[in-house]
Every structure is written in structure tokens, then in C-alpha cells.
Enzyme design. Sequence first.
Site, PDB file in Angstrom:
ATOM      1  N   ALA B  38       0.910  -1.194   0.058  1.00  0.00           N
ATOM      2  CA  ALA B  38      -0.105   0.058  -0.184  1.00  0.00           C
ATOM      3  C   ALA B  38       1.024   1.393   0.054  1.00  0.00           C
ATOM      4  O   ALA B  38       0.414   2.276  -0.626  1.00  0.00           O
ATOM      5  CB  ALA B  38      -0.838  -0.054   1.232  1.00  0.00           C
ATOM      6  N   HIS B  39       2.009   1.374   0.854  1.00  0.00           N
ATOM      7  CA  HIS B  39       2.938   2.441   0.749  1.00  0.00           C
ATOM      8  C   HIS B  39       3.393   2.514  -0.580  1.00  0.00           C
ATOM      9  O   HIS B  39       3.595   3.658  -1.011  1.00  0.00           O
ATOM     10  CB  HIS B  39       3.858   2.087   1.792  1.00  0.00           C
ATOM     11  CG  HIS B  39       3.740   2.648   3.161  1.00  0.00           C
ATOM     12  ND1 HIS B  39       2.821   1.905   3.879  1.00  0.00           N
ATOM     13  CD2 HIS B  39       3.905   3.860   3.784  1.00  0.00           C
ATOM     14  CE1 HIS B  39       2.566   2.614   5.063  1.00  0.00           C
ATOM     15  NE2 HIS B  39       3.250   3.965   5.066  1.00  0.00           N
ATOM     16  N   LYS B  40       3.841   1.465  -1.176  1.00  0.00           N
ATOM     17  CA  LYS B  40       4.467   1.410  -2.631  1.00  0.00           C
ATOM     18  C   LYS B  40       3.364   2.285  -3.519  1.00  0.00           C
ATOM     19  O   LYS B  40       3.795   3.129  -4.352  1.00  0.00           O
ATOM     20  CB  LYS B  40       4.678   0.255  -3.070  1.00  0.00           C
ATOM     21  CG  LYS B  40       5.902   0.099  -3.966  1.00  0.00           C
ATOM     22  CD  LYS B  40       6.361  -1.294  -4.294  1.00  0.00           C
ATOM     23  CE  LYS B  40       8.068  -1.345  -4.429  1.00  0.00           C
ATOM     24  NZ  LYS B  40       8.441  -2.699  -4.425  1.00  0.00           N
ATOM     25  N   GLN B  43       2.942   6.073  -2.599  1.00  0.00           N
ATOM     26  CA  GLN B  43       4.158   6.701  -3.336  1.00  0.00           C
ATOM     27  C   GLN B  43       3.947   6.993  -4.665  1.00  0.00           C
ATOM     28  O   GLN B  43       4.176   8.107  -5.228  1.00  0.00           O
ATOM     29  CB  GLN B  43       5.383   5.962  -2.804  1.00  0.00           C
ATOM     30  CG  GLN B  43       6.829   6.497  -3.481  1.00  0.00           C
ATOM     31  CD  GLN B  43       7.339   7.504  -2.607  1.00  0.00           C
ATOM     32  OE1 GLN B  43       7.498   7.254  -1.330  1.00  0.00           O
ATOM     33  NE2 GLN B  43       7.704   8.611  -2.950  1.00  0.00           N
TER      34      GLN B  43
END
Lengths: 285, 187
Positions: B38-40, B43
Site C-alpha cells: 500500500a505504501h508503494k 508513493q
Amino acid sequence: MRRLSLSLVESQVKSLVERCCVDLSADLLDGLEKRRGGEPCPWAENTLASLLENARVASRERIPLCQDTGMAVFFVLLGDDLLFERDNGTKGLEETLQRAMRDAYRESSFRTSMVMDPLRRKNTGDNSPAFVHWEFLPGDSLTISFIAKGGGAENMSRLKMFTPACSAEEIEAWIVETVVQAGSNPCPPTVVGVGLGGNFDTVSWLAKRALLRTPLEAANLDPFYGGMEERLLKKINGTGIGPQGLGGETTSLAVHVEAAPCHMATLPAAVNINCHAHRVGRVVL
Amino acid sequence: MILPYRLTTPLKDEEMAPLRAGDQVLLTGDIYTARDLAHKRIQEAIDRGLPLPFPLKGAVLFYAGPTPKPPHRHVGSVGPTTSGRMDPYAPLLYSLGVKATIGKGPRSPRVKEAQLLHQCLYMAALGGGAALLSLSILSMEVVAFPELGPEAVYLFKVRDFPLTVINDLHGGDFYLEGPARYREGRP
């Protein structure tokens, strides 16, 4: 030859997997309770009490102890005199284990944590594949051990090829350093599996297999390594890391060392750490 | 026994300021889960100027991937994952308004600097305490990236969700102070 039904194996393995992820074993509960009673740090004592409460809630509500229901790892001890009846529609024991695992994870609403490929990272959707390690032995018994191995603790593993000139003290210092570097990441209080000897590939297998030893407080039968385990546990619990890494005495619940023959030029060592949600169990058929 | 602080989202600076590393907090309100994938995705969305799946301004991020909701309960088990893996993304998210993160394990010096700069809290939830923590969760729903399964972004409504302050707004770090206090015999 003894005939063994794969349907029976499948149902036994499925309930083993379901049980392991929900019910903390009696020796773990005892270990946590004992440590809580002797923990000199008040907030560490509270943390240990919360972990015991977590185990009670999981058991009561029939939900996983930890959301990371892990990668599924089986260690199989297979007697040479066994003949399997393929009465469950699979091609054999490996497929039986894989299907029992997948069914257990799906039916119990466990998290599926495996990705198809290390770089492209698509979830396989059913926690497959399980990792299966085989060992063969004479006789007609089948022992299947299971460990639901969380990723956070697995990431704290280390392997080092020492040389024969290294002393036991140097290796022990490296093991303690591994636990200190891991700090709060692997959810202490941990169980520390150590492999010594073998070769590059078997030493990490030894370290993981060491985690299977039950009961938790059992020492290596070789007093040389039993003594090493005791020293290591004492040193680790003198670091002050404590439960959850917030300070305290109880950094690890046990250290299990397994050794194996190795080449005269080598001295491989590996550490595989497991979290306090030490989900290990076995069935003997 | 020191009583825990009670915090409610959206978090206010004046309520966060008195907290010190080691304090216990009971959090009520909305928290969003986000872990590795999810962070990827977030970003990438930021890099390309695409809309974000939820408002980062004032958000509390929980580094976690829950188990699916079992048929007999309203939520599954959920606890923190190792925060350090999200360190590469954290400073940018703080700069875009994330007010607090929840996980386990220490943060890098760069993340701690960013926390001080943007006045963000870092708190730990009980690692491996997912069954117990689930009792404080009122509801869960997927709000973004459902195709990521357990790595999707979930919105959790929580009541009295138990946390320990690790990094406060004044440079305190309980992963350093807790063990040091124990070692020095002043628990």
C-alpha cells in the site's frame, strides 16, 4: 509395510494447523506465566500479562493469536515402511499437506501472507505454497511438525560462515548480537533457534528445526550444547531488551541449539528467531 | 498505576504535546492500515500527481495487515507489523500531513528527524497481540487497493485502542529509554 490413509493424514494436519494458529501451547503459556511472575520490571510484567490475555481471547473467540498467521512450514519424518492409500483424491503426501494447509487457512479465515514472486509480489490468495522439509527414517511411523512462521521474526535471521579457529565464545557473542540487533522487531519475548555445523543450506534448516523442540524448556540432550543454551539464554535476558523491546528481563523464553557434522574447513552458524506467538505443533500417525 | 491518556482522532497538536515516550494511550476514532505494498502504491500516486485513496492530512496510519473477517465476528485479528520497513516512505507522508503512525520496532534516524520536524507521534501497539487488540476495533472496511488482499488500505473505527508512545514530540524514544531505565535499576 503399514498402510496409512491420506484422508486421515489430511484431516489431522488440517486440525493441527487450525489449532496452532489459535491456541498457544501449554508449555508456552506456562513459560509466559512463569516469566511474568519473576519479571522485575513492572511495565514488562504488564506486557507479559497482556500477552497471556491475548492468548485467552484468541482461544475463547476462536481467532488467530496474531494477524500474521505466517508462512506454513512442515517438517516431515517419514518411515520407510509406510504405504499411503490415496483415498483423498490427491497424488500423494506432499499434495495432501498443501491442500490441508490451504483448506485450514481458508476455512478459519487466517491471513494469506505468501506472494507468488519475491520481486513482483502478487499474493497467492491461499497462503500456498507451504514449505515442506523431508527426513526419512526406518520404521513405519509418520511425524508431521508444523510451524506458522511470522515474517517479522523471520526477517531477523542471520547466517555466518565462521572458521574452525573461532571459539565457542565468539559464536555465542555473535548469537547474542543477533538478538540485540533484532531488538523489538521480532516481538520479544522470542524463542531463538540456532543451527551450528552442516553446510550453507542445512545450517539454516537446523536453526528452524531447533524451534520445533518441545517442551519449550527442554535442553539439548548433549550437555555441551545444553550448557551453551543455558548460557545464551542468561546472556540474552541480561541485555534489558525485554518484552516488546520496551525494557525488562524477559527478552527470550528459550534458546534451542542444534548441531550437525560439517567440513573440516567450515563452521557454519545460523540464527532463526521466532516471536512469542510460537505456533508450533505436531501429529504422530 | 499511571492512568493512560485518551486521544481522539483527528489528533490535535495541543493534545499530543504533553505525551512522553513510555506513556500509555487509548485511541478512539479512525485509523487507516497501510503496509508494504500500500505504501508503494501511495508513493507512486504522489509521484504521478494522482488522487490519494484517503486524506493524508491529519491521518493516523497503522502498519498492519488484518486477517479476513471470520463469519462469526465483526472483525478479524489485527496487530502491528514491523515499522522499519515503512521508513523509506514515512518522511514524505509526514510532510503531507500524517499526524501519527502505529506499528512496532524502532524507526530510523531520518524518520525520527522528520517526526520532530512535522510534529508527528509514533506509537507501538502490542506486537503479536492481535486477538486482544481486535476487541477495541468497532468496524473494518476496505477503502483502497482491494486487489492487495491483506495489504489493502482498511479503515478501522477503534475505541480505546491501547498504545504505547515510542517517539514523542520532544525527541524521546522509549525503545532506547525503556531498556536503559530497566538496566539502570530505575523502573
